[in-house]
Structure formats: C-alpha cells, structure tokens
Design an enzyme around this catalytic site. Structure first.
Site, PDB file in Angstrom:
ATOM      1  N   THR A 121      13.269  16.010  93.955  1.00  0.00           N
ATOM      2  CA  THR A 121      12.131  16.064  93.036  1.00  0.00           C
ATOM      3  C   THR A 121      11.472  14.698  93.075  1.00  0.00           C
ATOM      4  OG1 THR A 121      13.358  17.581  91.678  1.00  0.00           O
ATOM      5  CG2 THR A 121      11.449  16.551  90.662  1.00  0.00           C
ATOM      6  N   LEU A 153      17.512  24.664  91.819  1.00  0.00           N
ATOM      7  CA  LEU A 153      18.915  25.001  91.550  1.00  0.00           C
ATOM      8  C   LEU A 153      19.332  24.601  90.140  1.00  0.00           C
ATOM      9  CD1 LEU A 153      20.550  23.530  94.806  1.00  0.00           C
ATOM     10  CD2 LEU A 153      19.557  25.794  94.449  1.00  0.00           C
ATOM     11  N   ASN A 224      10.089  22.471  85.289  1.00  0.00           N
ATOM     12  CA  ASN A 224      11.135  21.867  84.469  1.00  0.00           C
ATOM     13  C   ASN A 224      10.592  21.419  83.119  1.00  0.00           C
ATOM     14  OD1 ASN A 224      13.260  22.307  86.125  1.00  0.00           O
ATOM     15  ND2 ASN A 224      13.456  20.220  86.878  1.00  0.00           N
ATOM     16  N   ALA A 268      18.592  27.656  70.656  1.00  0.00           N
ATOM     17  CA  ALA A 268      18.490  26.402  69.897  1.00  0.00           C
ATOM     18  C   ALA A 268      19.829  25.683  69.979  1.00  0.00           C
ATOM     19  CB  ALA A 268      18.148  26.710  68.456  1.00  0.00           C
ATOM     20  N   CYS A 276      18.199  16.635  85.548  1.00  0.00           N
ATOM     21  CA  CYS A 276      16.815  17.009  85.893  1.00  0.00           C
ATOM     22  C   CYS A 276      15.833  16.910  84.735  1.00  0.00           C
ATOM     23  CB  CYS A 276      16.798  18.427  86.455  1.00  0.00           C
ATOM     24  SG  CYS A 276      17.619  18.534  88.037  1.00  0.00           S
ATOM     25  N   LYS A 336      26.247  20.819  79.948  1.00  0.00           N
ATOM     26  CA  LYS A 336      26.226  22.276  79.730  1.00  0.00           C
ATOM     27  C   LYS A 336      27.515  22.819  80.349  1.00  0.00           C
ATOM     28  CE  LYS A 336      23.970  23.841  83.905  1.00  0.00           C
ATOM     29  NZ  LYS A 336      22.945  24.680  84.491  1.00  0.00           N
TER      30      LYS A 336
HETATM   31  C1  UDX Z   1      17.412  22.710  85.446  1.00  0.00           C
HETATM   32  C2  UDX Z   1      16.503  23.870  85.884  1.00  0.00           C
HETATM   33  O1  UDX Z   1      16.895  25.056  85.180  1.00  0.00           O
HETATM   34  C3  UDX Z   1      16.573  24.072  87.395  1.00  0.00           C
HETATM   35  O2  UDX Z   1      15.660  25.085  87.790  1.00  0.00           O
HETATM   36  C4  UDX Z   1      16.216  22.748  88.090  1.00  0.00           C
HETATM   37  O3  UDX Z   1      16.303  22.874  89.497  1.00  0.00           O
HETATM   38  C5  UDX Z   1      17.121  21.638  87.603  1.00  0.00           C
HETATM   39  O4  UDX Z   1      17.042  21.537  86.163  1.00  0.00           O
HETATM   40  P1  UDX Z   1      20.030  22.337  85.057  1.00  0.00           P
HETATM   41  O5  UDX Z   1      19.685  20.932  84.712  1.00  0.00           O
HETATM   42  O6  UDX Z   1      21.157  22.581  85.986  1.00  0.00           O
HETATM   43  O7  UDX Z   1      18.766  23.066  85.733  1.00  0.00           O
HETATM   44  O8  UDX Z   1      20.370  23.079  83.712  1.00  0.00           O
HETATM   45  P2  UDX Z   1      19.791  24.277  82.829  1.00  0.00           P
HETATM   46  O9  UDX Z   1      20.726  25.403  82.857  1.00  0.00           O
HETATM   47  O10 UDX Z   1      18.390  24.559  83.141  1.00  0.00           O
HETATM   48  O11 UDX Z   1      19.893  23.596  81.379  1.00  0.00           O
HETATM   49  C6  UDX Z   1      19.233  22.368  81.110  1.00  0.00           C
HETATM   50  C7  UDX Z   1      19.522  21.909  79.706  1.00  0.00           C
HETATM   51  O12 UDX Z   1      18.889  22.740  78.749  1.00  0.00           O
HETATM   52  C8  UDX Z   1      21.001  21.903  79.335  1.00  0.00           C
HETATM   53  O13 UDX Z   1      21.275  20.736  78.610  1.00  0.00           O
HETATM   54  C9  UDX Z   1      21.161  23.134  78.458  1.00  0.00           C
HETATM   55  O14 UDX Z   1      22.226  23.002  77.550  1.00  0.00           O
HETATM   56  C10 UDX Z   1      19.821  23.163  77.758  1.00  0.00           C
HETATM   57  N1  UDX Z   1      19.414  24.489  77.306  1.00  0.00           N
HETATM   58  C11 UDX Z   1      19.159  25.479  78.200  1.00  0.00           C
HETATM   59  C12 UDX Z   1      19.251  24.741  75.945  1.00  0.00           C
HETATM   60  O15 UDX Z   1      19.477  23.857  75.098  1.00  0.00           O
HETATM   61  N2  UDX Z   1      18.812  25.960  75.532  1.00  0.00           N
HETATM   62  C13 UDX Z   1      18.524  26.964  76.409  1.00  0.00           C
HETATM   63  O16 UDX Z   1      18.121  28.040  75.968  1.00  0.00           O
HETATM   64  C14 UDX Z   1      18.715  26.710  77.786  1.00  0.00           C
END
Ligand code: UDX
Length: 445
Positions: A121, A153, A224, A268, A276, A336
């Site tokens: 990115t 991803l 993102n 929430a 990312c 996560k």
């Molecule tokens: C993210 C994007 O989803 C992905 O497409 C990109 O390539 C990289 O960034 P990632 O960082 O692996 O992926 O995690 P993701 O599952 O998207 O969650 C990101 C954050 O949001 C986490 O901290 C998660 O706990 C939080 N989250 C996610 C929430 O608080 N609530 C939600 O409903 C979804």
C-alpha cells in the site's frame, strides 16, 4: 510464469505461496537472512491459517524457493512483485525508503522486458515514482512496465482472501501489461485451480477492474479508510446508545438490514488497530492535506478511534473507583482474533493506561506470548485465561478469540475476587453472565 516476490512480510509471503499454488514458479527474496533461512527450513514466520501447509507443499514440489539475492531473482523473473514495507513516519507520511531501494536494484538488474508490480500500500503516485527511479538506474534500455495491483488481504483470512478475492484491481495504462496480468491471475479469475475446486467459495469469475495506476492506488486507501470510517461511526453511535439507553446490537442490526448499508463491519467495540487501518487512514489524510484538500472526515475517524480505547479505562474507573492496586485480568492482546499481530493493538494502549494508574495487570492471549513492542513490561503474562483472572477485581475482554466464549464463567466467578466484566467487543453472552451474577459492561450494550 516466472515470478519473483521481493519482501517476505505478510503480503509478500502470502502472495508468493498462493502464486506458487496456482502453478507459477515463484522465487521469494528478502534482505533479512534469518527470515530466509527459517523459510528455507519450511518454518512460517507468521501465524496464518493454511499458510504453512501450502508453503511446505509448494516448496516440496519445487514451485516455491527462497533466496537473498534480489538482483539475481529479478534477472530470472518475468514478473516482479514489490511487497516491501511502507511504515509511517511520525508525520503520517509513509516511509518509501525500502521501495526506493528496491526500485534502484531492479533498475540495475533489468535484463529483458519485465512487469514490475506494486502490491504494497503506497502513497498515490508511487507507481510513477518507481518508474522514474528504475529509469534513472537502468544500465541498458530494456523495456518494462509498472502495474499497481493493491492487495486486500485480511489478517487471519489472508489465504482465503488471496484465492477468493472480491476483485482484482490492475492499475496500468499499458495493454500488453494488462494482458500478462490477466494471464498471471487467470486461475484465480476463473476459479479453476485445484485449491478452489476443493474449497469453493465463489462460483462466478472474479471481477477485474483495469484502471490507471493513480486510481488503483487510491482504491486501496479509500477502501480501508471507508471501512475504518464505518467502524468509527458505529462506535460513535454506540457511545450515543450508552447515553440514551439504546442497544447498539439492535441498532446496527436494524441499520444493516438496509442493503445500502449492509450488516458487515458494523461491530462496535474498543476500536480498530492492526498494520493497515491506522497507517492507511493517516496516510490518506496526509495526502489529502498535502494536495490542499484536508480530509475532515478522516481526521474525525482517527480521533474517534483514539478516544474509544480510553472508554474502556473510563468504564473500569466507573466500576472500580480508584484503580491503584486493583487486579485486572485482560483477555486478548492481538489487534483482532486469529492473528498474532499486535501492531497498533488497542490492548496495548489500555493495558499501559491501567498500569500507569497503578493496577496489577495480568494478560492472556491464545497466541501472543511475547511483549508487543510498546507494551509496558509491568504487565504479567498468564498461562491461561483462568490464571489471568485469579483474584482479579475486573476482567476486560479486548480481543474476541473464540476460546473466550467457551470459558467456564461459573468457575471464573469463584476465582475472581470482583464480579466485574468489561466486554470490549460485545462478544460474550451478556444475559448469561448477568444470571451468573456478573456486573457486565459492554460497548453501547
Ligand atoms: C484490513 C482490511 O480489511 C483488508 O482488506 C486490508 O487489506 C488490510 O486491512 P485487517 O487489518 O487484517 O484487514 O483487519 P480487519 O479484519 O479488516 O479488521 C481491522 C480492525 O477493525 C480490527 O482491529 C478489528 O477488530 C476492527 N473491526 C472490524 C471492528 O472493530 N469492527 C468491525 O465490525 C470490524
């Protein structure tokens, strides 16, 4: 096709392994010799479901090899993926040193037509910057094309996302390069490779979007940033719920039934983290500012997220009063579930604040067993959730690992000295916990 992947971090490794699995000959290189030695021995440096098995299989079949000589790897390949890191500088601007170094090296090593693909990115305009650096460093006048091909991803689901993407974005103005890219990704676009047959998720072809490199670069950032905005928005609504006595779970469910809004990314909680979202939202805001179009929404999205972590500490103070000398058991460290990644994890901010306020903090995470970089060494690692909660005044769930929903809460009630639970992800069964006798506090719920 002969492919070389430069950088065996998260994106590079998953990309390399998955390209090998769909039939390409892949050579992955990294300047970190220790990482390469470990990979050569079949050891996967990251925790990602299914990756190690694919790594071993493709190495055994000779489709995937690892090395340290970038120049040699470039010389041997038709397609070169740049997957090196772009960590944020204190200003929020991404540090492009690694990308620039790689571009110089590629320039010096070109020995025929090649496609250079940027998967990291990167700030808007980086494809053009790479082209310029390669041209400046070329020792002969070999033709080459630069393609922006952002990855989408998700950690913990990276292998699935690589094999079954929702879209493939190709940022290139050159027809020949686009044609070769479509051949490279052919098995994924058509979903006709062995792994897809065995784990079919998508019946139709994967959509391919061909656009200019600048739009392609922005698609990644804007996606993102939009997802992060969705979460910060929901967290803000959760905070309103707490004030007015509404329930965020019902509110988001009701909102999500509108197909224009949708049910996903509406949970929430304690806020977003990871490698990312924080980096990308800051970077897009920085670019917007730089180009004279300040991103007010993005800045608010970041602010809401920063505040959200401290809501947990406020809730703890509301429950316990003075935190000094209280014992707090924290469940979850990774940003996560299903990943060992603790970059920008909300857990770290929350634990550090508890320690600063004088609490004794015991932490348990199913996968993270070492101190994340910024975590105060005063936190004590516990062997399991029960040990983390012995004599605790408060339990705080930070990461929604599945095993936490299966804990024996009757046992926990007996071993804790207090009866307080803060569920930072609205993950546990509130009704059941209240029936057992816990004081349950969620986020807007
Ligand atoms: C993210 C994007 O989803 C992905 O497409 C990109 O390539 C990289 O960034 P990632 O960082 O692996 O992926 O995690 P993701 O599952 O998207 O969650 C990101 C954050 O949001 C986490 O901290 C998660 O706990 C939080 N989250 C996610 C929430 O608080 N609530 C939600 O409903 C979804």
């Amino acid at each position: 096709m002969k492919v070389c992947v430069i950088g065996t971090g998260y994106v590079g490794l998953v990309t390399g392994v998955c390209l090998a699995e769909i039939g390409h000959k892949v050579l992955c290189v990294d300047k970190d010799d220790r990482k390469i030695t470990s990979l050569k021995n079949g050891r996967c440096p990251i925790y990602e479901e299914g990756l190690e098995e694919l790594l071993e299989r493709n190495m055994d079949q000779g489709n995937l090899i690892f090395g340290s000589d970038t120049s040699e790897a470039v010389g041997k390949s038709e397609i070169i993926f740049i997957c090196v890191g772009t960590p944020p500088l204190p200003s929020g601007k991404p540090d492009l040193t690694a990308i620039d170094d790689v571009a110089r090296m590629i320039g010096k090593s070109l020995n025929g037509y090649k496609i250079i693909l940027n998967k990291s990115t990167v700030p808007i305009g980086t494809a053009k910057r790479i082209r310029k650096i390669i041209k400046e460093n070329q020792v002969n006048s070999q033709e080459f094309d630069i393609v922006s091909n952002p990855e989408f991803l998700k950690e913990g689901e990276a292998v699935k996302d690589a094999f079954f993407p929702e879209r493939i974005v190709i940022g290139s103005e050159n027809e020949k390069a686009v044609k070769i890219m479509k051949e490279l990704y052919g098995p994924i676009i058509r979903q006709d490779f062995d792994y897809a047959r065995g784990n079919r998720k998508r019946k139709k072809e994967v959509p391919v979007l061909v656009t200019d490199s600048t739009s392609s670069e922005l698609i990644k950032y804007a996606s993102n940033a939009f997802l992060a905005t969705k979460i910060s928005f929901v967290n803000e609504v959760a905070n309103i719920c707490e004030r007015i006595g509404a329930n965020i779970l019902d509110v988001t469910y009701g909102m999500g039934l509108d197909s224009r809004i949708g049910p996903r990314f509406m949970r929430a909680g304690i806020g977003w983290g990871g490698s990312c979202f924080p980096k990308d939202v800051r970077a897009l805001s920085y670019t917007a500012e730089e180009y004279g179009s300040p991103a007010s929404i993005l800045n608010a999205v970041i602010q809401v997220n920063n505040q959200q972590r401290f809501k947990i500490v406020q809730k703890a103070v509301d429950l316990l009063g003075i935190i000094d000398d209280k014992i707090i058991g924290v469940l979850g460290l990774s940003f996560k579930p299903n990943t060992d990644d603790t970059r920008e994890a909300p857990s770290v901010t929350v634990i550090n604040k508890f320690l600063e306020l004088g609490a004794e903090v015991r932490v348990y995470d199913p996968v993270v067993k070492d101190y994340p970089d910024n975590l105060d060494r005063g936190a004590v690692f516990a062997g399991d959730a029960y040990k983390a909660l012995e004599n605790a005044d408060l339990m705080v769930l930070v990461t929604e690992w599945e095993e936490f929903s299966k804990l024996d809460f009757n046992r926990i009630k007996n071993i804790m000295s207090g009866k307080n639970i803060i569920d930072g992800r609205n993950y546990l069964d509130k009704k059941a916990l209240k029936e057992i006798g816990f004081e349950y506090v969620g986020i807007g719920n």
